[in-house]
Write a protein that holds these residues in place. Structure first.
Motif, PDB file in Angstrom:
ATOM      1  N   UNK A   7       7.389   0.508  -0.638  1.00 55.56           N
ATOM      2  CA  UNK A   7       8.803   0.476  -0.974  1.00 55.56           C
ATOM      3  C   UNK A   7       9.517  -0.497  -0.039  1.00 55.56           C
ATOM      4  N   UNK A   8      10.710  -0.920  -0.453  1.00 55.32           N
ATOM      5  CA  UNK A   8      11.544  -1.726   0.426  1.00 55.32           C
ATOM      6  C   UNK A   8      11.646  -3.193   0.083  1.00 55.32           C
ATOM      7  N   UNK A   9      10.950  -3.658  -0.931  1.00 59.35           N
ATOM      8  CA  UNK A   9      11.043  -5.067  -1.293  1.00 59.35           C
ATOM      9  C   UNK A   9      12.384  -5.381  -1.956  1.00 59.35           C
ATOM     10  N   UNK A  10      12.621  -6.656  -2.170  1.00 60.12           N
ATOM     11  CA  UNK A  10      13.858  -7.057  -2.827  1.00 60.12           C
ATOM     12  C   UNK A  10      14.188  -8.509  -2.565  1.00 60.12           C
ATOM     13  N   UNK A  11      15.416  -8.862  -2.902  1.00 58.01           N
ATOM     14  CA  UNK A  11      15.922 -10.230  -2.718  1.00 58.01           C
ATOM     15  C   UNK A  11      16.740 -10.305  -1.434  1.00 58.01           C
ATOM     16  N   UNK A  12      16.452 -11.299  -0.624  1.00 60.36           N
ATOM     17  CA  UNK A  12      17.172 -11.467   0.638  1.00 60.36           C
ATOM     18  C   UNK A  12      17.389 -12.959   0.882  1.00 60.36           C
ATOM     19  N   UNK A  13      18.470 -13.289   1.545  1.00 58.27           N
ATOM     20  CA  UNK A  13      18.754 -14.682   1.855  1.00 58.27           C
ATOM     21  C   UNK A  13      17.930 -15.154   3.055  1.00 58.27           C
ATOM     22  N   UNK A  14      17.689 -16.434   3.128  1.00 60.96           N
ATOM     23  CA  UNK A  14      16.983 -16.963   4.321  1.00 60.96           C
ATOM     24  C   UNK A  14      17.702 -16.560   5.601  1.00 60.96           C
ATOM     25  N   UNK A  15      16.921 -16.162   6.588  1.00 64.83           N
ATOM     26  CA  UNK A  15      17.480 -15.673   7.835  1.00 64.83           C
ATOM     27  C   UNK A  15      17.737 -14.183   7.860  1.00 64.83           C
ATOM     28  N   UNK A  16      17.611 -13.551   6.715  1.00 61.01           N
ATOM     29  CA  UNK A  16      17.866 -12.123   6.619  1.00 61.01           C
ATOM     30  C   UNK A  16      16.668 -11.276   7.024  1.00 61.01           C
ATOM     31  N   UNK A  17      16.830  -9.970   6.837  1.00 61.79           N
ATOM     32  CA  UNK A  17      15.808  -9.009   7.240  1.00 61.79           C
ATOM     33  C   UNK A  17      15.513  -8.028   6.120  1.00 61.79           C
ATOM     34  N   UNK A  18      14.307  -7.508   6.133  1.00 60.47           N
ATOM     35  CA  UNK A  18      13.887  -6.446   5.231  1.00 60.47           C
ATOM     36  C   UNK A  18      12.899  -5.549   5.952  1.00 60.47           C
ATOM     37  N   UNK A  19      12.837  -4.306   5.522  1.00 60.92           N
ATOM     38  CA  UNK A  19      11.870  -3.375   6.077  1.00 60.92           C
ATOM     39  C   UNK A  19      11.047  -2.796   4.936  1.00 60.92           C
ATOM     40  N   UNK A  20       9.747  -3.004   4.996  1.00 57.41           N
ATOM     41  CA  UNK A  20       8.833  -2.443   4.006  1.00 57.41           C
ATOM     42  C   UNK A  20       8.195  -1.181   4.558  1.00 57.41           C
ATOM     43  N   UNK A  21       7.952  -0.252   3.662  1.00 60.00           N
ATOM     44  CA  UNK A  21       7.273   0.979   4.039  1.00 60.00           C
ATOM     45  C   UNK A  21       6.142   1.257   3.063  1.00 60.00           C
ATOM     46  N   UNK A  22       5.128   1.935   3.572  1.00 62.01           N
ATOM     47  CA  UNK A  22       3.991   2.323   2.736  1.00 62.01           C
ATOM     48  C   UNK A  22       3.570   3.720   3.141  1.00 62.01           C
ATOM     49  N   UNK A  23       3.456   4.593   2.148  1.00 66.50           N
ATOM     50  CA  UNK A  23       3.053   5.961   2.408  1.00 66.50           C
ATOM     51  C   UNK A  23       1.717   6.234   1.731  1.00 66.50           C
ATOM     52  N   UNK A  24       0.798   6.790   2.494  1.00 61.45           N
ATOM     53  CA  UNK A  24      -0.508   7.190   1.965  1.00 61.45           C
ATOM     54  C   UNK A  24      -0.478   8.677   1.673  1.00 61.45           C
ATOM     55  N   UNK A  25      -1.046   9.055   0.538  1.00 61.28           N
ATOM     56  CA  UNK A  25      -1.076  10.466   0.167  1.00 61.28           C
ATOM     57  C   UNK A  25      -2.404  10.789  -0.515  1.00 61.28           C
ATOM     58  N   UNK A  26      -2.700  12.085  -0.544  1.00 58.31           N
ATOM     59  CA  UNK A  26      -3.937  12.527  -1.179  1.00 58.31           C
ATOM     60  C   UNK A  26      -4.822  13.255  -0.196  1.00 58.31           C
ATOM     61  N   UNK A  27      -6.096  13.314  -0.532  1.00 57.95           N
ATOM     62  CA  UNK A  27      -7.069  14.041   0.268  1.00 57.95           C
ATOM     63  C   UNK A  27      -7.550  13.178   1.434  1.00 57.95           C
ATOM     64  N   UNK A  28      -6.705  13.069   2.445  1.00 57.67           N
ATOM     65  CA  UNK A  28      -6.947  12.165   3.567  1.00 57.67           C
ATOM     66  C   UNK A  28      -7.402  12.929   4.800  1.00 57.67           C
ATOM     67  N   UNK A  29      -8.564  12.534   5.318  1.00 52.27           N
ATOM     68  CA  UNK A  29      -9.039  13.114   6.578  1.00 52.27           C
ATOM     69  C   UNK A  29      -8.551  12.274   7.757  1.00 52.27           C
ATOM     70  N   UNK A  30      -8.719  10.962   7.632  1.00 57.62           N
ATOM     71  CA  UNK A  30      -8.287  10.065   8.697  1.00 57.62           C
ATOM     72  C   UNK A  30      -8.030   8.672   8.126  1.00 57.62           C
TER      73      UNK A  30
END
Length: 121
Positions: A7-30
């Motif tokens: 999540x977190x993508x989009x349109x931004x002007x040069x010089x700007x900032x964005x923050x992307x996030x990624x969440x893992x889910x499911x049967x996760x041990x490590x």
């Protein structure tokens, strides 16, 4: 089943900032290394940044000093803080992780579906 959702993508002007996030889910041990890759139109998918389970980081040369990768092991999330964005940062950003599922003793490589980042005035 394991999923990575960006999540977190989009349109931004040069010089700007964005923050992307990624969440893992499911049967996760490590979760081992988590990372972000970028694919610009007509080009191959390249590493942007990666972070180990212990917090060691690795960055692509083109983003060093501008992007910061971080992770929250308790929440199974990884983030990419992108500053001083340039038009050449445009592309689809994919989350990647090496994940050991419950019941297995080896890691498998997982990818998210990607989130589009467009840097344009």
């Amino acid at each position: 089943q394991v999923q990575l959702v960006e999540s977190g993508g989009g349109l931004v002007q040069p010089g700007g900032s964005l923050r992307l996030s990624c969440a893992a889910s499911g049967s996760i041990f490590r979760i081992n290394t988590m990372g972000w890759y970028r694919q610009a139109p007509g080009k191959q998918r390249d590493l942007v940044a990666a972070i180990s389970s212990g917090g060691s980081t690795n960055y692509g040369d083109s983003v060093k000093g501008r992007f910061t990768i971080s992770r929250d092991n308790a929440k199974n999330t990884v983030h990419l803080e992108m500053n001083s964005l340039k038009p050449e940062d445009t592309g689809v950003y994919y989350c990647n992780a090496g994940i050991i599922r419950h019941g297995l003793d080896y890691a498998m490589n997982y990818w998210g579906k990607g989130t589009l980042v467009t840097v344009s005035s």
